[in-house]
Design a protein around this motif. Sequence first.
Motif, PDB file in Angstrom:
ATOM      1  N   ILE A  22       0.868  -1.182   0.000  1.00 37.50           N
ATOM      2  CA  ILE A  22       0.000   0.000   0.000  1.00 37.50           C
ATOM      3  C   ILE A  22       0.902   1.228   0.000  1.00 37.50           C
ATOM      4  CG2 ILE A  22      -1.798   1.282   1.237  1.00 37.50           C
ATOM      5  CD1 ILE A  22      -2.792  -1.445   0.358  1.00 37.50           C
ATOM      6  N   VAL A  23       0.759   2.095  -1.004  1.00 37.71           N
ATOM      7  CA  VAL A  23       1.611   3.271  -1.112  1.00 37.71           C
ATOM      8  C   VAL A  23       0.815   4.569  -1.197  1.00 37.71           C
ATOM      9  CG1 VAL A  23       3.555   2.019  -2.105  1.00 37.71           C
ATOM     10  CG2 VAL A  23       1.820   2.986  -3.610  1.00 37.71           C
ATOM     11  N   GLY A  24      -0.499   4.475  -1.205  1.00 39.84           N
ATOM     12  CA  GLY A  24      -1.353   5.657  -1.270  1.00 39.84           C
ATOM     13  C   GLY A  24      -2.545   5.488  -0.351  1.00 39.84           C
ATOM     14  N   LYS A  25      -3.495   6.383  -0.456  1.00 35.83           N
ATOM     15  CA  LYS A  25      -4.692   6.316   0.388  1.00 35.83           C
ATOM     16  C   LYS A  25      -5.620   5.220  -0.146  1.00 35.83           C
ATOM     17  CE  LYS A  25      -8.383   9.058   2.374  1.00 35.83           C
ATOM     18  NZ  LYS A  25      -9.007  10.380   2.466  1.00 35.83           N
ATOM     19  N   VAL A  26      -5.725   4.131   0.617  1.00 32.04           N
ATOM     20  CA  VAL A  26      -6.574   2.992   0.268  1.00 32.04           C
ATOM     21  C   VAL A  26      -7.558   2.806   1.412  1.00 32.04           C
ATOM     22  CG1 VAL A  26      -6.633   0.509  -0.180  1.00 32.04           C
ATOM     23  CG2 VAL A  26      -4.782   1.897  -1.121  1.00 32.04           C
ATOM     24  N   GLU A  27      -8.844   2.750   1.082  1.00 32.40           N
ATOM     25  CA  GLU A  27      -9.881   2.634   2.100  1.00 32.40           C
ATOM     26  C   GLU A  27     -10.826   1.486   1.781  1.00 32.40           C
ATOM     27  OE1 GLU A  27     -10.519   7.208   3.516  1.00 32.40           O
ATOM     28  OE2 GLU A  27     -11.533   6.608   1.673  1.00 32.40           O
ATOM     29  N   TYR A  28     -11.456   0.984   2.826  1.00 31.52           N
ATOM     30  CA  TYR A  28     -12.499  -0.030   2.679  1.00 31.52           C
ATOM     31  C   TYR A  28     -13.632   0.342   3.607  1.00 31.52           C
ATOM     32  CZ  TYR A  28     -11.034  -2.133   7.109  1.00 31.52           C
ATOM     33  OH  TYR A  28     -10.751  -2.351   8.424  1.00 31.52           O
ATOM     34  N   ARG A  29     -14.749  -0.316   3.454  1.00 30.30           N
ATOM     35  CA  ARG A  29     -15.927  -0.007   4.263  1.00 30.30           C
ATOM     36  C   ARG A  29     -16.481  -1.299   4.850  1.00 30.30           C
ATOM     37  NH1 ARG A  29     -20.125   4.317   3.191  1.00 30.30           N
ATOM     38  NH2 ARG A  29     -18.447   4.951   1.849  1.00 30.30           N
ATOM     39  N   GLU A  30     -16.761  -1.272   6.138  1.00 28.60           N
ATOM     40  CA  GLU A  30     -17.399  -2.409   6.806  1.00 28.60           C
ATOM     41  C   GLU A  30     -18.898  -2.145   6.848  1.00 28.60           C
ATOM     42  OE1 GLU A  30     -15.647  -3.104  10.611  1.00 28.60           O
ATOM     43  OE2 GLU A  30     -13.738  -3.694   9.755  1.00 28.60           O
ATOM     44  N   GLY A  31     -19.646  -2.908   6.068  1.00 34.27           N
ATOM     45  CA  GLY A  31     -21.093  -2.720   6.029  1.00 34.27           C
ATOM     46  C   GLY A  31     -21.454  -1.331   5.543  1.00 34.27           C
ATOM     47  N   GLY A  56     -20.894   1.329   7.371  1.00 31.00           N
ATOM     48  CA  GLY A  56     -20.103   2.240   8.187  1.00 31.00           C
ATOM     49  C   GLY A  56     -19.245   3.171   7.358  1.00 31.00           C
ATOM     50  N   PRO A  57     -18.449   3.984   8.041  1.00 31.78           N
ATOM     51  CA  PRO A  57     -17.576   4.937   7.349  1.00 31.78           C
ATOM     52  C   PRO A  57     -16.396   4.228   6.683  1.00 31.78           C
ATOM     53  CG  PRO A  57     -17.110   4.946   9.692  1.00 31.78           C
ATOM     54  CD  PRO A  57     -18.310   4.045   9.486  1.00 31.78           C
ATOM     55  N   ASN A  58     -15.744   4.932   5.766  1.00 28.73           N
ATOM     56  CA  ASN A  58     -14.539   4.400   5.147  1.00 28.73           C
ATOM     57  C   ASN A  58     -13.436   4.295   6.192  1.00 28.73           C
ATOM     58  OD1 ASN A  58     -15.687   4.193   2.631  1.00 28.73           O
ATOM     59  ND2 ASN A  58     -14.888   6.141   1.910  1.00 28.73           N
ATOM     60  N   ILE A  59     -12.651   3.235   6.092  1.00 29.79           N
ATOM     61  CA  ILE A  59     -11.546   2.999   7.016  1.00 29.79           C
ATOM     62  C   ILE A  59     -10.275   2.888   6.179  1.00 29.79           C
ATOM     63  CG2 ILE A  59     -10.582   1.430   8.745  1.00 29.79           C
ATOM     64  CD1 ILE A  59     -13.511   0.469   9.213  1.00 29.79           C
ATOM     65  N   ALA A  60      -9.248   3.648   6.548  1.00 28.69           N
ATOM     66  CA  ALA A  60      -7.989   3.625   5.800  1.00 28.69           C
ATOM     67  C   ALA A  60      -7.173   2.393   6.169  1.00 28.69           C
ATOM     68  CB  ALA A  60      -7.193   4.891   6.090  1.00 28.69           C
ATOM     69  N   ILE A  61      -6.499   1.843   5.176  1.00 24.22           N
ATOM     70  CA  ILE A  61      -5.532   0.774   5.396  1.00 24.22           C
ATOM     71  C   ILE A  61      -4.164   1.445   5.438  1.00 24.22           C
ATOM     72  CG2 ILE A  61      -4.505  -1.334   4.478  1.00 24.22           C
ATOM     73  CD1 ILE A  61      -7.152  -1.839   3.014  1.00 24.22           C
ATOM     74  N   ARG A  62      -3.417   1.158   6.480  1.00 26.80           N
ATOM     75  CA  ARG A  62      -2.130   1.824   6.666  1.00 26.80           C
ATOM     76  C   ARG A  62      -1.160   1.442   5.533  1.00 26.80           C
ATOM     77  NH1 ARG A  62       0.170  -2.306   5.717  1.00 26.80           N
ATOM     78  NH2 ARG A  62       0.764  -3.933   7.126  1.00 26.80           N
ATOM     79  N   ALA A  79      -4.593   0.447 -10.524  1.00 29.26           N
ATOM     80  CA  ALA A  79      -4.439   1.298 -11.711  1.00 29.26           C
ATOM     81  C   ALA A  79      -3.988   2.713 -11.335  1.00 29.26           C
ATOM     82  CB  ALA A  79      -5.752   1.354 -12.496  1.00 29.26           C
ATOM     83  N   GLU A  80      -4.449   3.198 -10.193  1.00 22.03           N
ATOM     84  CA  GLU A  80      -4.072   4.544  -9.721  1.00 22.03           C
ATOM     85  C   GLU A  80      -2.695   4.559  -9.063  1.00 22.03           C
ATOM     86  OE1 GLU A  80      -7.289   5.572  -7.100  1.00 22.03           O
ATOM     87  OE2 GLU A  80      -8.623   6.131  -8.764  1.00 22.03           O
TER      88      GLU A  80
END
Length: 70
Positions: free
Chosen positions: A7-16, A18-24, A62-63
């Motif tokens: 991971i080298v940039g802002k990568v986020e996921y969402r649980e259900g 809920g709000p987006n959560i960043a992956i370090r 891709a980004e």
Amino acid sequence: MAQQAHIVGKVEYREGDGPNIAIRPGPVQVETALNDATLSWTDEDTRGSAAMPLADFKRYVAEGKIRLAA
């Protein structure tokens, strides 16, 4: 089979719903399925994992926000 990535940039996921959560930033293992990708990582004594739609994962790659190991 798991694939190594970084991971080298802002990568986020969402649980259900809920709000987006960043992956370090840092190394992750990626398991892809038909419709989603699961990213797993370890930070010292804690482990994390996140599932995201395959389309989102491919967009992050891709980004240039996720770099796949050769």
